[in-house]
Each structure stands twice: as structure tokens, then as C-alpha cells.
Design a protein around this motif. Structure first.
Motif, PDB file in Angstrom:
ATOM      1  N   GLY A 170       0.782  -1.229   0.000  1.00 19.68           N
ATOM      2  CA  GLY A 170       0.000   0.000   0.000  1.00 19.68           C
ATOM      3  C   GLY A 170       0.813   1.277   0.000  1.00 19.68           C
ATOM      4  N   SER A 171       2.121   1.186   0.225  1.00 17.87           N
ATOM      5  CA  SER A 171       2.963   2.385   0.189  1.00 17.87           C
ATOM      6  C   SER A 171       3.118   2.864  -1.244  1.00 17.87           C
ATOM      7  CB  SER A 171       4.327   2.093   0.807  1.00 17.87           C
ATOM      8  OG  SER A 171       5.017   1.096   0.062  1.00 17.87           O
ATOM      9  N   ARG A 172       3.374   4.143  -1.381  1.00 16.43           N
ATOM     10  CA  ARG A 172       3.439   4.747  -2.706  1.00 16.43           C
ATOM     11  C   ARG A 172       4.692   5.609  -2.857  1.00 16.43           C
ATOM     12  NH1 ARG A 172      -2.808   6.891  -3.560  1.00 16.43           N
ATOM     13  NH2 ARG A 172      -3.772   4.811  -3.785  1.00 16.43           N
ATOM     14  N   SER A 173       5.111   5.779  -4.102  1.00 18.72           N
ATOM     15  CA  SER A 173       6.225   6.676  -4.411  1.00 18.72           C
ATOM     16  C   SER A 173       5.970   7.313  -5.765  1.00 18.72           C
ATOM     17  CB  SER A 173       7.557   5.911  -4.426  1.00 18.72           C
ATOM     18  OG  SER A 173       7.530   4.889  -5.401  1.00 18.72           O
ATOM     19  N   VAL A 174       6.573   8.473  -5.972  1.00 18.24           N
ATOM     20  CA  VAL A 174       6.413   9.185  -7.242  1.00 18.24           C
ATOM     21  C   VAL A 174       7.145   8.429  -8.337  1.00 18.24           C
ATOM     22  CG1 VAL A 174       6.900  11.334  -8.473  1.00 18.24           C
ATOM     23  CG2 VAL A 174       6.159  11.395  -6.079  1.00 18.24           C
ATOM     24  N   VAL A 175       6.468   8.262  -9.460  1.00 13.70           N
ATOM     25  CA  VAL A 175       7.064   7.570 -10.609  1.00 13.70           C
ATOM     26  C   VAL A 175       7.916   8.560 -11.392  1.00 13.70           C
ATOM     27  CG1 VAL A 175       6.555   6.454 -12.810  1.00 13.70           C
ATOM     28  CG2 VAL A 175       5.213   5.898 -10.784  1.00 13.70           C
ATOM     29  N   SER A 176       9.124   8.151 -11.726  1.00 14.03           N
ATOM     30  CA  SER A 176       9.969   9.002 -12.543  1.00 14.03           C
ATOM     31  C   SER A 176      10.125   8.448 -13.958  1.00 14.03           C
ATOM     32  CB  SER A 176      11.344   9.182 -11.893  1.00 14.03           C
ATOM     33  OG  SER A 176      11.935   7.912 -11.637  1.00 14.03           O
ATOM     34  N   HIS A 177      10.549   7.189 -14.067  1.00 12.78           N
ATOM     35  CA  HIS A 177      10.873   6.630 -15.380  1.00 12.78           C
ATOM     36  C   HIS A 177       9.663   6.575 -16.310  1.00 12.78           C
ATOM     37  CE1 HIS A 177      13.141   4.434 -18.338  1.00 12.78           C
ATOM     38  NE2 HIS A 177      12.248   3.453 -18.329  1.00 12.78           N
ATOM     39  N   PHE A 178       8.506   6.131 -15.798  1.00 15.14           N
ATOM     40  CA  PHE A 178       7.329   5.964 -16.651  1.00 15.14           C
ATOM     41  C   PHE A 178       6.337   7.117 -16.517  1.00 15.14           C
ATOM     42  CE2 PHE A 178       8.783   1.531 -16.001  1.00 15.14           C
ATOM     43  CZ  PHE A 178       9.013   1.205 -17.331  1.00 15.14           C
ATOM     44  N   ASN A 179       6.732   8.161 -15.829  1.00  7.27           N
ATOM     45  CA  ASN A 179       5.867   9.305 -15.620  1.00  7.27           C
ATOM     46  C   ASN A 179       5.367   9.879 -16.951  1.00  7.27           C
ATOM     47  OD1 ASN A 179       4.820  11.745 -14.145  1.00  7.27           O
ATOM     48  ND2 ASN A 179       6.467  12.718 -15.289  1.00  7.27           N
ATOM     49  N   LYS A 180       6.286  10.069 -17.893  1.00  6.82           N
ATOM     50  CA  LYS A 180       5.916  10.694 -19.166  1.00  6.82           C
ATOM     51  C   LYS A 180       4.965   9.822 -19.967  1.00  6.82           C
ATOM     52  CE  LYS A 180      10.169  13.396 -19.564  1.00  6.82           C
ATOM     53  NZ  LYS A 180      11.419  13.623 -20.354  1.00  6.82           N
ATOM     54  N   ALA A 181       5.163   8.509 -19.922  1.00 13.13           N
ATOM     55  CA  ALA A 181       4.292   7.612 -20.681  1.00 13.13           C
ATOM     56  C   ALA A 181       2.856   7.694 -20.186  1.00 13.13           C
ATOM     57  CB  ALA A 181       4.807   6.179 -20.589  1.00 13.13           C
ATOM     58  N   HIS A 182       2.664   7.711 -18.874  1.00 10.29           N
ATOM     59  CA  HIS A 182       1.305   7.770 -18.339  1.00 10.29           C
ATOM     60  C   HIS A 182       0.663   9.135 -18.590  1.00 10.29           C
ATOM     61  CE1 HIS A 182       1.237   3.824 -16.478  1.00 10.29           C
ATOM     62  NE2 HIS A 182       2.488   4.021 -16.116  1.00 10.29           N
ATOM     63  N   LYS A 183       1.442  10.177 -18.533  1.00 15.89           N
ATOM     64  CA  LYS A 183       0.893  11.492 -18.867  1.00 15.89           C
ATOM     65  C   LYS A 183       0.549  11.570 -20.351  1.00 15.89           C
ATOM     66  CE  LYS A 183       2.811  14.361 -15.162  1.00 15.89           C
ATOM     67  NZ  LYS A 183       3.668  15.533 -14.840  1.00 15.89           N
ATOM     68  N   GLY A 184       1.348  10.929 -21.195  1.00 15.37           N
ATOM     69  CA  GLY A 184       1.033  10.895 -22.616  1.00 15.37           C
ATOM     70  C   GLY A 184      -0.264  10.161 -22.895  1.00 15.37           C
ATOM     71  N   ARG A 185      -0.499   9.065 -22.183  1.00 12.46           N
ATOM     72  CA  ARG A 185      -1.756   8.322 -22.350  1.00 12.46           C
ATOM     73  C   ARG A 185      -2.952   9.170 -21.891  1.00 12.46           C
ATOM     74  NH1 ARG A 185       1.440   3.833 -19.710  1.00 12.46           N
ATOM     75  NH2 ARG A 185       2.455   2.778 -21.458  1.00 12.46           N
ATOM     76  N   LEU A 186      -2.769   9.863 -20.771  1.00 14.10           N
ATOM     77  CA  LEU A 186      -3.845  10.747 -20.309  1.00 14.10           C
ATOM     78  C   LEU A 186      -4.106  11.845 -21.335  1.00 14.10           C
ATOM     79  CD1 LEU A 186      -5.839  11.723 -18.153  1.00 14.10           C
ATOM     80  CD2 LEU A 186      -3.945  13.007 -17.119  1.00 14.10           C
ATOM     81  N   ALA A 187      -3.046  12.434 -21.880  1.00 16.87           N
ATOM     82  CA  ALA A 187      -3.208  13.491 -22.879  1.00 16.87           C
ATOM     83  C   ALA A 187      -3.983  12.981 -24.084  1.00 16.87           C
ATOM     84  CB  ALA A 187      -1.839  14.016 -23.307  1.00 16.87           C
ATOM     85  N   ARG A 188      -3.719  11.747 -24.504  1.00 18.74           N
ATOM     86  CA  ARG A 188      -4.435  11.183 -25.646  1.00 18.74           C
ATOM     87  C   ARG A 188      -5.925  11.050 -25.332  1.00 18.74           C
ATOM     88  NH1 ARG A 188      -3.442   8.217 -30.308  1.00 18.74           N
ATOM     89  NH2 ARG A 188      -5.106   6.765 -30.874  1.00 18.74           N
TER      90      ARG A 188
END
Length: 248
Positions: free
Chosen positions: A191-209
Motif C-alpha cells: 500500500g505504500s506509494r512513491s512518485v514515478v519518474s521513469h514511466f511518468n511521461k508515458a502515463h501522462k502521454g496516455r492521459l493526454a491522448r
């Protein structure tokens, strides 16, 4: 709705558009800073060692300096097709069809260290300049852009909901009042979480689409989150801040 994308360091070569014309770009209030920066980059390209130092380039990247030297004369491409890399691969604007193409062209914009704010159809040449670059002319790019870019972004935000996908260094060039912001978090089995760095751009790109092509027209962060969820994304909302949650 306007989806504000970060630029990419990598740019597609060439183009079939005419040489750069600042008066043909959107947001003409930015043209004074645009012209000053283009002229500085062209002049700086004549001093290769100084250009490498200012832009953080190695000798193997001297082709980037040649690009800057030709900023006023090289061919152009629409901004949406000039930028490449992980986010733009996930966005995959070239595969959109039908009405989604027009929606994407109307909704997508790019925050640029050289041009400030670009709309999808703005014709620009390939160039090299990052938000953290330190040009010899003095002052950070944030200090030069904020006085003109923030009022322009405020005017945009007064008319449309802005979903700001820019990274911190580009957001610092000009803040958007009331913008919906997005972070990507990885959730571990405990359940712990951390900020994604490596795949951050890919997920933002999918959201943008998803946002660029949807028939919906959200007016707030809740509406943006609902569209993302319908597309199968796990999204949590805290005010105007959205978090895309993925498995670690």
C-alpha cells in the motif's frame, strides 16, 4: 479544455513548412521574448564551446548547435509533430482519426523554453533549449518568461480549463491559475506509494491522448478524473491535483 504538454529535448528533423515566422504563431504577446531568444541562440551557435556550455551539450551533440544556427531559415513542422520522445509516443497523435484529430488540434498545447506557449498547429523549426539552460544574455529563462507568459496563461485559464502536464522546470516559466495538475504514483503491494519518474511521461502521454480525443468537455478536475477513469486509468483527486496510481 486545454491540455498543456511539456516539450521534449528530442525533436523530429526537417519539415515541409516555411521558415519560422513569429507573426504566424499563436499568442503574439510572447513574440518579443521569442525573437530575443531566437536571435541569442543563433548568435550563440557561432561560438561552439560557449554554446555547449550554455545548453549542457557534449561534442557529440554539435548537430543540435547547427540546428540553432539555422533557426530563422530551416523548415518547420506543426508543434504537435515536432516533439518526440516517451510522452509523445504514448500520445501518438498521428494515429488519431476523424473528429478526434480536430479535437486534439484544438486542445493540445506545448510549453516551450524558446516559444513560451505553442498551439498544436504552430509551425516551428527543430531547436535545442531547455528550461534550465543558462544563456549568456543574463537572467534565467524563468525570469525572462514569467512577466509575459503568466498573464497569457492566466487569460487562457480564464476561458478554458487547463490540465497542466508540464514538469516542474517548465511550469516555473509561467504558472497557470486554477490548473488541474497531475502526478503519477506507483503503489506497492503493502500500500505504500512513491512518485514515478521513469514511466511518468508515458502515463501522462496516455492521459493526454484520452483528453485530446474525448467527446466530453470537462469543466473541473472531477470531470477530468471521470474521463480518465472511463478510459481504464486509476485516478484519485485531491482538489485540483490528480494522481494516476499504477502498480509498482
Amino acid at each position: 479544455m486545454l491540455v498543456l504538454l511539456p516539450p521534449s529535448e528530442t525533436k523530429r528533423d526537417g519539415g515541409d513548412g516555411p521558415p519560422l515566422r513569429l507573426d504566424a504563431l499563436s499568442h503574439p504577446a510572447l513574440d518579443g521574448v521569442r525573437k530575443a531568444l531566437v536571435d541569442e541562440l543563433v548568435d550563440l551557435a557561432a561560438d561552439v564551446p560557449a554554446c555547449r556550455a550554455a545548453l549542457g551539450l557534449s561534442p557529440a551533440q554539435d548537430a543540435e548547435i547547427a540546428r540553432n544556427a539555422a533557426l530563422w531559415t530551416s523548415p518547420t513542422l506543426p508543434a504537435l509533430h515536432r516533439y518526440t520522445g516517451v510522452l509523445y509516443d504514448a500520445l501518438d497523435a498521428g494515429s488519431l482519426r476523424g473528429a478526434a484529430v480536430g479535437r486534439a488540434r484544438a486542445r493540445l498545447a506545448v510549453g516551450s523554453a524558446l516559444f513560451g506557449l505553442l498551439r498544436a498547429d504552430d509551425q516551428v523549426p527543430a531547436y535545442r533549449l531547455s528550461a534550465g539552460s543558462a544563456l549568456p544574455g543574463g537572467g534565467t529563462l524563468a525570469a525572462r518568461w514569467k512577466p509575459v507568459l503568466e498573464p497569457e496563461l492566466a487569460a487562457v485559464a480564464a476561458a478554458d480549463l487547463v490540465v497542466d502536464l508540464r514538469s516542474g522546470s517548465y511550469a516555473a516559466l509561467g504558472r497557470v491559475p486554477g490548473a488541474v495538475t497531475v502526478n503519477v504514483l506507483a503503489e506497492r503491494p503493502d500500500g505504500s506509494r512513491s512518485v514515478v519518474s521513469h514511466f511518468n511521461k508515458a502515463h501522462k502521454g496516455r492521459l493526454a491522448r484520452v483528453l485530446a480525443s474525448t467527446r466530453g468537455e470537462p469543466t473541473d478536475a472531477a470531470g477530468v478524473a471521470a474521463i480518465a477513469r472511463r478510459a481504464g486509468m486509476r485516478v484519485e483527486r485531491r482538489g485540483n491535483a490528480l494522481e494516476i496510481v499504477i502498480a509498482a
